[in-house]
Design a protein around this motif. Structure first.
Motif, PDB file in Angstrom:
ATOM      1  N   CYS A  67       6.550   9.928  -3.749  1.00 26.19           N
ATOM      2  CA  CYS A  67       6.696   8.583  -3.216  1.00 26.19           C
ATOM      3  C   CYS A  67       6.420   8.630  -1.719  1.00 26.19           C
ATOM      4  O   CYS A  67       6.503   9.673  -1.100  1.00 26.19           O
ATOM      5  CB  CYS A  67       8.095   8.033  -3.475  1.00 26.19           C
ATOM      6  N   THR A  68       6.073   7.468  -1.150  1.00 24.33           N
ATOM      7  CA  THR A  68       5.816   7.415   0.285  1.00 24.33           C
ATOM      8  C   THR A  68       7.126   7.303   1.047  1.00 24.33           C
ATOM      9  O   THR A  68       7.334   7.946   2.069  1.00 24.33           O
ATOM     10  CB  THR A  68       4.935   6.197   0.632  1.00 24.33           C
ATOM     11  N   SER A  91      10.353   8.806   5.071  1.00 24.03           N
ATOM     12  CA  SER A  91       9.378   7.839   5.558  1.00 24.03           C
ATOM     13  C   SER A  91       8.395   8.567   6.456  1.00 24.03           C
ATOM     14  O   SER A  91       8.784   9.446   7.201  1.00 24.03           O
ATOM     15  CB  SER A  91      10.079   6.733   6.356  1.00 24.03           C
ATOM     16  N   PRO A  92       7.122   8.224   6.385  1.00 25.36           N
ATOM     17  CA  PRO A  92       6.165   8.910   7.256  1.00 25.36           C
ATOM     18  C   PRO A  92       6.257   8.492   8.724  1.00 25.36           C
ATOM     19  O   PRO A  92       5.812   9.218   9.595  1.00 25.36           O
ATOM     20  CB  PRO A  92       4.798   8.532   6.689  1.00 25.36           C
ATOM     21  N   LYS A 140       0.821  -1.215   0.000  1.00 24.75           N
ATOM     22  CA  LYS A 140       0.000   0.000   0.000  1.00 24.75           C
ATOM     23  C   LYS A 140       0.855   1.266   0.000  1.00 24.75           C
ATOM     24  O   LYS A 140       0.352   2.349   0.266  1.00 24.75           O
ATOM     25  CB  LYS A 140      -0.927   0.078   1.226  1.00 24.75           C
ATOM     26  N   GLU A 141       2.137   1.136  -0.280  1.00 31.04           N
ATOM     27  CA  GLU A 141       3.005   2.316  -0.314  1.00 31.04           C
ATOM     28  C   GLU A 141       3.900   2.264  -1.540  1.00 31.04           C
ATOM     29  O   GLU A 141       4.203   1.197  -2.063  1.00 31.04           O
ATOM     30  CB  GLU A 141       3.877   2.383   0.947  1.00 31.04           C
ATOM     31  N   SER A 166      -1.434   1.073  -5.693  1.00 31.42           N
ATOM     32  CA  SER A 166      -0.859   0.389  -4.533  1.00 31.42           C
ATOM     33  C   SER A 166      -1.880   0.339  -3.402  1.00 31.42           C
ATOM     34  O   SER A 166      -1.987  -0.664  -2.690  1.00 31.42           O
ATOM     35  CB  SER A 166       0.431   1.058  -4.073  1.00 31.42           C
ATOM     36  N   LYS A 167      -2.653   1.411  -3.259  1.00 31.84           N
ATOM     37  CA  LYS A 167      -3.657   1.431  -2.192  1.00 31.84           C
ATOM     38  C   LYS A 167      -4.824   0.513  -2.509  1.00 31.84           C
ATOM     39  O   LYS A 167      -5.238  -0.286  -1.677  1.00 31.84           O
ATOM     40  CB  LYS A 167      -4.144   2.876  -1.997  1.00 31.84           C
ATOM     41  N   ARG A 178      11.569   6.736   0.606  1.00 31.53           N
ATOM     42  CA  ARG A 178      12.714   6.772  -0.306  1.00 31.53           C
ATOM     43  C   ARG A 178      13.919   6.156   0.376  1.00 31.53           C
ATOM     44  O   ARG A 178      14.245   6.496   1.523  1.00 31.53           O
ATOM     45  CB  ARG A 178      13.020   8.204  -0.745  1.00 31.53           C
ATOM     46  N   LEU A 238       0.814   9.458  -9.275  1.00 26.83           N
ATOM     47  CA  LEU A 238      -0.478   9.396  -8.593  1.00 26.83           C
ATOM     48  C   LEU A 238      -1.214   8.111  -8.944  1.00 26.83           C
ATOM     49  O   LEU A 238      -1.840   7.479  -8.094  1.00 26.83           O
ATOM     50  CB  LEU A 238      -1.341  10.613  -8.946  1.00 26.83           C
ATOM     51  N   MET A 277       0.294   5.366  -6.960  1.00 27.75           N
ATOM     52  CA  MET A 277      -0.156   5.468  -5.570  1.00 27.75           C
ATOM     53  C   MET A 277      -1.530   4.833  -5.420  1.00 27.75           C
ATOM     54  O   MET A 277      -1.805   4.085  -4.472  1.00 27.75           O
ATOM     55  CB  MET A 277      -0.317   6.940  -5.167  1.00 27.75           C
ATOM     56  N   LYS A 278      -2.392   5.181  -6.351  1.00 27.13           N
ATOM     57  CA  LYS A 278      -3.764   4.693  -6.281  1.00 27.13           C
ATOM     58  C   LYS A 278      -3.803   3.174  -6.418  1.00 27.13           C
ATOM     59  O   LYS A 278      -4.500   2.494  -5.673  1.00 27.13           O
ATOM     60  CB  LYS A 278      -4.585   5.342  -7.391  1.00 27.13           C
TER      61      LYS A 278
END
Lengths: 229, 304
Positions: B253-254, B273-274, B63-64, B217-218, B256, B211, B214-215
């Motif tokens: 990117c979510t 990273s978040p 999901k990322e 992967s989610k 790196r 984008l 991203m979509k």
């Protein structure tokens, strides 16, 4: 984050649009996560977090909440965690039309809510609005620019009418020499408050600078650090 | 249609009930509490190196979108291939049991090496689970290098238009192949660096592609791994990293990860990273694939 609150003049203002801009991994998402966590924890209301890069991290929110000073109200930690986390709503948005749709639904929802304090959205976060606009801005077609201005107007209207705080993030692009915030000149006038943050890779200390503020002087700097995981 | 029902109900009354409004708002959204338990139960894709998994929080996340940058020769393709193999590790042995999509833009995918890495992976599984394959329901016949090769859907693309086309096609493909758990693009900016005259258009196209990824992967709960070129300058003890196509791309990117040389040793640095702190660790590329630094198997050395 106390330093950022100081720069903002007390915190994220209701009824206003605040922008955080900065280079990649400077900490924009962290500021968003911290804001969401703090607002939800202080019973101020619900938070709607719109995420464009799958970066919303529930475990990071939980960690931030863990580090908060114990509140005045005696509440078991795990119950507080559940209550707070349940009032942060996250939705993934991957294109501009989906954003318009979500904002529309938000408007409808805010219009017909009977005042129900803790469930009413009081903070809207879009991380990042520039990712959604990047595929359509630039080039000869002016439709992208007009959509960007529409987004700005809708966000400000929502903020003003429903007394929301709106926080958006913007990335940076290469300018003539130094990097500059993306979204260009037309966007500059849109947010009420603009902050720029950067991170020094060696020391991990971040610096925030005010680029624009309706009440306070600009160009002020503050340094801070995020909590380690 | 729920939307229309709700709007009709709202128009027909003076005070719409909270439930309809709330339901309307929550359509497609989740609250953080529900997401927390989901996140904690997510399995990660091992990189082959325990240390590397460590800085990544367990491995590559589904999901990322994870971007992996590095100079030519550092082993991005090696890591890409390793992930394409490791995603297939059966659930019984702690893996995801999924398939991989490998989109090759430079022709770096060498089948003989993939076979070798698959063998390395199998031999490690046998080492850690010595008695298990007797009891396992999936049976020993699945743990053959050939079946690992068969689990990689390979696309070779030769231009940016083909790249855009394949990414657009992915949604349909993923709808038909729901067992895919990783999409690797090697390397994502290669065809965009030359031939593109209109740089603003290039930025728009790349942002649009990211984008879309991203979509995907989610929605399909898979990991997207983008390999990218980077040049590094090591001056005064800090790095000057320039990712190919830099600023126009770096927000897309979510996570790196940057791969770099420290003397003759390979290292990885988590740059974005978040939820994880920045960190770096050494690792190695051996004949069996990506492993921890200090591995006993023969290492591939720096050629330059």
């Amino acid at each position: 984050i106390p330093s950022i609150d100081t720069l903002l003049g007390g915190g994220l203002r209701k009824g206003q649009l605040t922008e955080i801009t900065g280079q990649s991994s400077s900490g924009k998402t962290q500021v968003c996560l911290y804001s969401a966590a703090h607002v939800a924890a202080r019973h101020m209301g619900a938070v709607l977090y719109l995420d464009t890069s799958n970066s919303f991290s529930p475990s990071r929110i939980a960690h931030i909440l863990d580090e908060l000073p114990i509140s005045l109200i005696k509440e078991p930690k795990d119950m507080r965690l559940k209550r707070v986390m349940s009032s942060i709503i996250c939705e993934s948005v991957f294109d501009i039309f989906a954003l318009f749709e979500v904002l529309d639904r938000l408007e409808v929802s805010l219009n017909c809510k009977v005042t129900n304090g803790s469930n009413k959205i009081c903070l809207l976060i879009i991380d990042s609005v520039s990712s959604l606009l990047a595929p359509i801005i630039g080039g000869k077609n002016s439709q992208g620019r007009s959509m960007m201005i529409s987004v700005a107007m809708i966000l400000k209207k929502l903020a003003h009418k429903h007394n929301l705080s709106v926080l958006v993030t913007n990335h940076m692009v290469a300018g003539n020499g130094a990097p500059k915030p993306a979204l260009g000149e037309s966007w500059k006038a849109a947010p009420h408050i603009r902050l720029m943050i950067s991170r020094d890779r060696g020391s991990n200390i971040c610096t925030a600078t005010t680029l624009k503020h309706t009440l306070l002087a600009c160009g002020r700097h503050m340094k801070f650090q995020f909590l380690p995981s | 249609d729920t939307d229309e029902e709700a709007y009709a109900a709202l128009r027909g009354r003076d005070m719409a009930p909270n439930e309809i409004a709330q339901k309307l708002l929550l359509q497609g959204a989740q609250n953080a509490w529900d997401m927390l338990s989901e996140e904690q139960s997510q399995k990660h894709i091992t990189t082959g190196s325990g240390d590397l998994n460590g800085i990544l929080g367990g491995g590559i996340h589904c999901k990322e979108v994870t971007e992996i940058g590095g100079v030519p020769g550092i082993g991005k393709t090696q890591l890409g291939i390793q992930l394409a193999i490791n995603v297939q590790i059966p659930v019984d042995y702690g893996g995801l049991g999924g398939k991989a999509i490998y989109i090759d833009t430079e022709g770096s995918f060498m089948v003989e090496r993939v076979y070798q890495i698959a063998e390395g992976c199998i031999s490690d599984i046998m080492e850690y689970f010595p008695c298990h394959h007797d009891k396992s329901s999936s049976g020993q016949e699945n743990l053959q290098p050939e079946s690992f090769l068969a689990g990689i859907y390979y696309f070779r693309i030769c231009s940016y238009t083909e790249q855009i086309a394949v990414i657009n096609y992915l949604e349909k493909f993923l709808g038909e192949h729901k067992d895919v758990r990783i999409v690797i693009i090697d390397s994502v900016t290669f065809h965009f660096r030359q031939d593109f005259d209109d740089l603003a258009l290039r930025t728009r196209v790349l942002c649009g592609l990211s984008l879309k990824l991203m979509k995907l992967s989610k929605s399909y709960n898979l990991a997207v791994v983008l390999l990218n070129q980077v040049t590094t300058k090591f001056t005064e003890g800090s790095f000057q990293l320039t990712l190919a196509l830099g600023d126009s791309w770096s927000h897309s990117c979510t996570n790196r990860l940057i791969l770099y040389w420290k003397g003759n040793e390979r290292c990885a640095y988590l740059d974005k990273s978040p939820s994880l702190p920045v960190a770096s660790t050494p690792y190695a590329v051996t004949s069996k694939g990506v492993r921890d630094a200090g591995s006993s198997s023969c290492k591939r050395v720096r050629v330059m």
